[in-house]
Design an enzyme around this catalytic site. Structure first.
Site, PDB file in Angstrom:
ATOM      1  N   ASP A   1      -4.714   7.989   3.615  1.00 39.04           N
ATOM      2  CA  ASP A   1      -6.140   7.716   3.461  1.00 39.04           C
ATOM      3  C   ASP A   1      -6.952   8.486   4.503  1.00 39.04           C
ATOM      4  O   ASP A   1      -6.959   8.133   5.677  1.00 39.04           O
ATOM      5  CB  ASP A   1      -6.380   6.210   3.618  1.00 39.04           C
ATOM      6  CG  ASP A   1      -7.840   5.842   3.410  1.00 39.04           C
ATOM      7  OD1 ASP A   1      -8.577   6.643   2.811  1.00 39.04           O
ATOM      8  OD2 ASP A   1      -8.242   4.752   3.867  1.00 39.04           O
TER       9      ASP A   1
ATOM     10  N   ASP B   1     -12.407  11.884   0.981  1.00 36.64           N
ATOM     11  CA  ASP B   1     -11.681  10.627   1.140  1.00 36.64           C
ATOM     12  C   ASP B   1     -10.577  10.498   0.092  1.00 36.64           C
ATOM     13  O   ASP B   1     -10.834  10.160  -1.062  1.00 36.64           O
ATOM     14  CB  ASP B   1     -12.689   9.471   1.025  1.00 36.64           C
ATOM     15  CG  ASP B   1     -12.031   8.113   1.171  1.00 36.64           C
ATOM     16  OD1 ASP B   1     -10.812   8.050   1.423  1.00 36.64           O
ATOM     17  OD2 ASP B   1     -12.736   7.105   1.028  1.00 36.64           O
TER      18      ASP B   1
END
Ligand SMILES: *[C@@H]1O[C@H](CO)[C@@H](O)[C@H](O)[C@H]1NC(C)=O
Ligand SMILES: *[C@@H]1O[C@H](CO)[C@@H](O)[C@H](O)[C@H]1NC(C)=O
Ligand SMILES: *[C@@H]1O[C@H](CO)[C@@H](O)[C@H](O)[C@H]1NC(C)=O
Ligand SMILES: *[C@@H]1O[C@H](CO)[C@@H](O)[C@H](O)[C@H]1NC(C)=O
Ligand SMILES: *[C@@H]1O[C@H](CO)[C@@H](O)[C@H](O)[C@H]1NC(C)=O
Length: 474
Positions: A77, A278
C-alpha cells in the site's frame, strides 16, 4: 491516540541501534501477486449497485515478508505508512483462517504501547512491537511494527492477507516516528542514494505473477531498460509541512485528444490539482465536478450514465475510451494513456451491457485532489524515489499503454454488443425521480487503506443523487 511510551528510554535505545543489513546486493526483486480482494460488507468496497456482489472483483497486490521467523503475506500500500500483521490473539471472524503471527521468535521486543488505525469501514488494533523484518535480501533488525489482536471489516479472511505493508512517508504513519522509523525509511536509508527507490508495476493477471513487479534499488528489465527511461517529477509538499504522500501535479485529463481542464486545487498553496498515487485504492477518484465533466466527454450519445441510486458512473462495456492523464510540472508534463479496460471496468461489475467506470467522483479525498488507484497505476511503471542529499523525493513514470494497441485489444476482447435490453429501461427523468425517493444510502470505500487522517475516501452518494436529480429537472 497513542499514549507516550512507557519505556521510552528502552525504545530510544532500540531505535538508535536499529540497523539494516544488506545480505546480498543493494537491490532486489520481491515476487508480488494479484489476489482477489474480499468483500468488506454491504456498504464497503463492493460496487454492488451494478451487479451481484459475487460478480464484482476487486484486486489487491500482495508480497511475502518475514517477521521474526514467520513469513506472512501483506498488501502493498503506497497510500499508508505503517506495517502491521495479525497475531494469533486475533479471534475475530474478520481475521479467521489467515496466517497469523505465532510469536515463534525470541527476538520480538514488545513495547506494550497500543496501536490503532481506523479505516472508513473498519479498523485494526493491537500493540506496537519491534522485530527483525526480512524483505527480499534485506534484513532490518528492530523494525517497528504492530501486531493486531483485533480487526474489523477489513476482509482479511476473504482476501487472505495477514496485514498491510505501508510504503509511504512517516508523517502519514500512525506509529509515531519517535517510536521507530517506517520500513520504507529504513530500506531507503540503507540503499545508496542513486538506488534509493522502489519500482512498481501492477499486473492485470492473477495467474501470471510476472505481470506484476516490485523491485527495490533496481528497475525490472521486463518493463524498462534503466532509470533513464522514466520521466521524473519532484514530489509536492503542498498542504503539508513535510512530504507525506506520493503526490505530484495533475495538469489535465484528455479524452480523444481533447483536453479537459480541471477545477482549481483545494490543497492549500497548490498551483495545480494534486494527484496521490495509491496502490491500495482500486479506482481513480477525483472531484465530482471534474469527474462528471470527464464522463460527459467520454460518454457521448448516452454511452455513460451516472447511476442515480449508487451515484457511480457506468459506461457501455463496448465503449472504447481513449483517455489520458497529463502529469508533471508545468513545461515538463507528459500524457499517460489509460487502457479502455480500466475505464470500462468489467471486473467492477457488469449488468446488461453496462460496466462500472474506472474513474469515480469523490470529494472526500483529503490527501490531495485526485487519488490515482489501480485503474490508473496498471498503465504505468512507477519509481518511488526517496530524498537524497541534493534532491527531494520524486516520482518517475514510464508509460506502458499504447492507445492504439489498447484500443484493438479492447475491441477484440469485448467483441460485439450484447442484445440484452437495458436494465429497467426507464426514461432518464423517471429514473432520477425514482432515485430521489429511494432511501438507499451507499458508500464507496474502495480502499481499505484509506485511514482517517490519511487517504479518507468517504462519500454519501444519496445526497449527490438528489442534487443531480434536481439539477436535471430544472
Ligand atoms: C507467499 O508464500 C506462500 C507460501 O510459500 C505462497 O503460497 C504464496 O504464493 C506467496 N505469496 C507471494 C505473494 O509471493
Ligand atoms: C489487544 O491488545 C490491546 C493492547 O495491548 C489490549 O489492551 C487489549 O486488551 C487486547 N485485546 C484482546 C482481545 O486481546
Ligand atoms: C507472464 O507475464 C510476463 C510479463 O507480462 C510475460 O512476459 C510472460 O510471457 C507471461 N507468461 C505467461 C505464461 O503468460
Ligand atoms: C453497446 O452496448 C450498448 C448497451 O448494451 C448497446 O445499446 C449498444 O447498441 C452497443 N453498441 C455497439 C456498437 O455494439
Ligand atoms: C510512451 O511515450 C513515448 C513518447 O513520449 C512514445 O514514443 C512511446 O511509444 C510510448 N510508449 C507506449 C507503450 O505507448
Amino acid at each position: 491516540m497513542l499514549t507516550p511510551p512507557r519505556h521510552s528510554w528502552l525504545i530510544h535505545v532500540l531505535v538508535s541501534i536499529a540497523v539494516q543489513r544488506c545480505i546480498a546486493q543493494h537491490s532486489f526483486k520481491l515476487p508480488m501477486s494479484r489476489v482477489q480482494r474480499g468483500k468488506v460488507n454491504a456498504f464497503g468496497n463492493a460496487f454492488s449497485s451494478l451487479a451481484p456482489v459475487s460478480q464484482v472483483k476487486e484486486f489487491a497486490y500482495t508480497v511475502n515478508i518475514t517477521i521474526g521467523a514467520e513469513t506472512l503475506e501483506h498488501i502493498v500500500d503506497t497510500g499508508s505508512s505503517d506495517l502491521w500483521t495479525v497475531s494469533n490473539k486475533c479471534t475475530d471472524t474478520d481475521c479467521q483462517s489467515v496466517r497469523k503471527y505465532q510469536y515463534l521468535s525470541s527476538s520480538l521486543v514488545p513495547s506494550h504501547d497500543p496501536f490503532k488505525l481506523n479505516y472508513l469501514s473498519g479498523s485494526v488494533s493491537g500493540d506496537i512491537n519491534f522485530e527483525t523484518v526480512t524483505i527480499g535480501s534485506y534484513e532490518v533488525s528492530h523494525q517497528v511494527f504492530a501486531l493486531a489482536n483485533k480487526t474489523e471489516n477489513l476482509g482479511l479472511s476473504t482476501t487472505g492477507n495477514s496485514g498491510i505493508m505501508g510504503l509511504c512517508f512517516a508523517p502519514s504513519a500512525s506509529i509515531p516516528p519517535t517510536t521507530g522509523n517506517t520500513l520504507m525509511d529504513n530500506l531507503f536509508s540503507s540503499l545508496p542514494e542513486d538506488k534509493r527507490y522502489f519500482a512498481i508495476k501492477l499486473g492485470r493477471d492473477s495467474v501470471n505473477d510476472s505481470s506484476s513487479s516490485l523491485t527495490f534499488g533496481e528497475v525490472d528489465t521486463d518493463y524498462a531498460r534503466s532509470i533513464d527511461d522514466f520521466a521524473f517529477t519532484p514530489l509536492s509538499k503542498d498542504g503539508a509541512t513535510d512530504y507525506n504522500f506520493w503526490k505530484i501535479p495533475l495538469r489535465s485529463l484528455t479524452v480523444d485528444a481533447a483536453t479537459l481542464d480541471l477545477s482549481p486545487s483545494l490543497v492549500p498553496g497548490a498551483k495545480s490539482p494534486i494527484a496521490v498515487l495509491d496502490t491500495g485504492t482500486t479506482l481513480v477518484l477525483g472531484p465530482t465536478i471534474d469527474v462528471d465533466a470527464f464522463w460527459g466527454m467520454a460518454g457521448p450519445s448516452g454511452s455513460a450514465r451516472k447511476n442515480p441510486i449508487s451515484g457511480l458512473w457506468e459506461v457501455h462495456c463496448n465503449r472504447s475510451i481513449a483517455a489520458g492523464f497529463v502529469l508533471g510540472d508545468k513545461g515538463a508534463e507528459k500524457e499517460y494513456f489509460v487502457h479502455p479496460r480500466d475505464l470500462s471496468w468489467i471486473d467492477g461489475g457488469q449488468a446488461n451491457g453496462w460496466c462500472l467506470g474506472g474513474i469515480q467522483a469523490n470529494d472526500g479525498v483529503n490527501s490531495g485532489d485526485w487519488l490515482l488507484g489501480d485503474t490508473f497505476l496498471r498503465n504505468v511503471y512507477t519509481i518511488h524515489h526517496g530524498a537524497t542529499s541534493t534532491e527531494p523525493p520524486k516520482i518517475g513514470l514510464l508509460n506502458l499503454t499504447d492507445p492504439s494497441k489498447a484500443d484493438s485489444e479492447f475491441r477484440a476482447e469485448r467483441g460485439i454488443e450484447s442484445s440484452s435490453p437495458l436494465p429497467n429501461a426507464l426514461p432518464v427523468h423517471n429514473r432520477l425521480t425514482q432515485a430521489a425517493s429511494d432511501s438507499i444510502t451507499s458508500y464507496i470505500a474502495s480502499s481499505i487503506c484509506g485511514f482517517m487522517g490519511g487517504a479518507v475516501l468517504t462519500t454519501l452518494f444519496r445526497a449527490r443523487a438528489l442534487v443531480m436529480a434536481k439539477g436535471r429537472r430544472v
